[in-house]
Motif scaffolding. Structure first.
Motif: not given
Length: 239
Positions: A215-239
């Motif tokens: 049961t969520f009771t607080h605002t949630l934020f997307p979380f990203f841990w990236c210790p090396d090369v790269c993470l990329r959020i994809l646009p809708f048309d790539s999903q």
């Protein structure tokens, strides 16, 4: 039609030129004669035909042209600008992390940058958050991870500490590279805030990875841990 109009225009120009020449000659010869003949000269000038009208077929249909313009501009903008469901918050990024100009990808630069040590910023954990928090509804975003060997993705509450080392438990719901026994290029995060569920899957193979229910009771934020090369959020048309 156009040729006839041009010929007519040239005839009027020639007639006006002769009239101007005659008036100049009268002014030089005798001012009194000029004044007497002036009404006649004015009548000759004013009797000229109006400017020829261009054929309607040669004109741009303005209403038709402009009527489609907003739609065509919108379509062009769609081709240039891609709609990404999550963008990153640079004020939370660890100083070693570099964000892309459009705030949709993050990589470890290897060099510590000089940033203000504001309360929102991770100082040891190589992490960054999404710029928008969620406290209702359903939300989904895909993250490309194929260039990264080590990563953690999920959602986190604002109360989770940002300074020092943080533990991946309590106020954070995530999945990591260590929890996946197969090679994946993308991870999909599905958040159903009202339903109290966050799940992770491989959108390429439609394979379930992990699901949390609470049961969520607080605002949630997307979380990203990236210790090396790269993470990329994809646009809708790539999903």
């Amino acid at each position: 039609m156009m040729k006839e109009k041009l010929e007519e225009m040239n005839r009027h120009i020639s007639a006006l030129s002769h009239t101007i020449k005659d008036m100049e000659e009268m002014m030089k010869a005798n001012d009194v004669c000029f004044l007497k003949e002036f009404p006649v000269s004015m009548e000759r000038v004013q009797s000229s035909q109006p400017d020829p009208q261009m054929a309607s077929g040669a004109l741009i249909h303005v209403s038709r042209y402009l009527g489609n313009l907003p739609f065509r501009v919108w379509k062009k903008m769609q081709d240039i600008i891609q709609n990404t469901p999550v963008i990153l918050d640079p004020n939370t990024a660890n100083p070693y992390l570099v964000l892309s100009d459009d705030l949709t990808s993050v990589r470890n630069n290897g060099d510590r940058q000089t940033f203000p040590d504001n309360p929102e910023r991770f100082d040891e954990c190589l992490s960054v958050l999404g710029s928008e928090g969620f406290n209702s509804g359903t939300h989904c975003w895909d993250v490309e991870i194929k260039e990264s060997l080590f990563w953690i993705l999920g959602v986190i509450t604002p109360s989770k500490k940002r300074k020092g080392r943080i533990s991946i438990d309590g106020n954070i719901w995530s999945v990591s590279c260590n929890q996946i026994g197969q090679d994946v290029d993308r991870v999909r995060v599905n958040l159903d805030y009202d339903g109290g569920m966050v799940s992770f899957s491989d959108p390429v193979t439609d394979t379930h990875i992990r699901t949390f229910t609470t049961t969520f009771t607080h605002t949630l934020f997307p979380f990203f841990w990236c210790p090396d090369v790269c993470l990329r959020i994809l646009p809708f048309d790539s999903q």
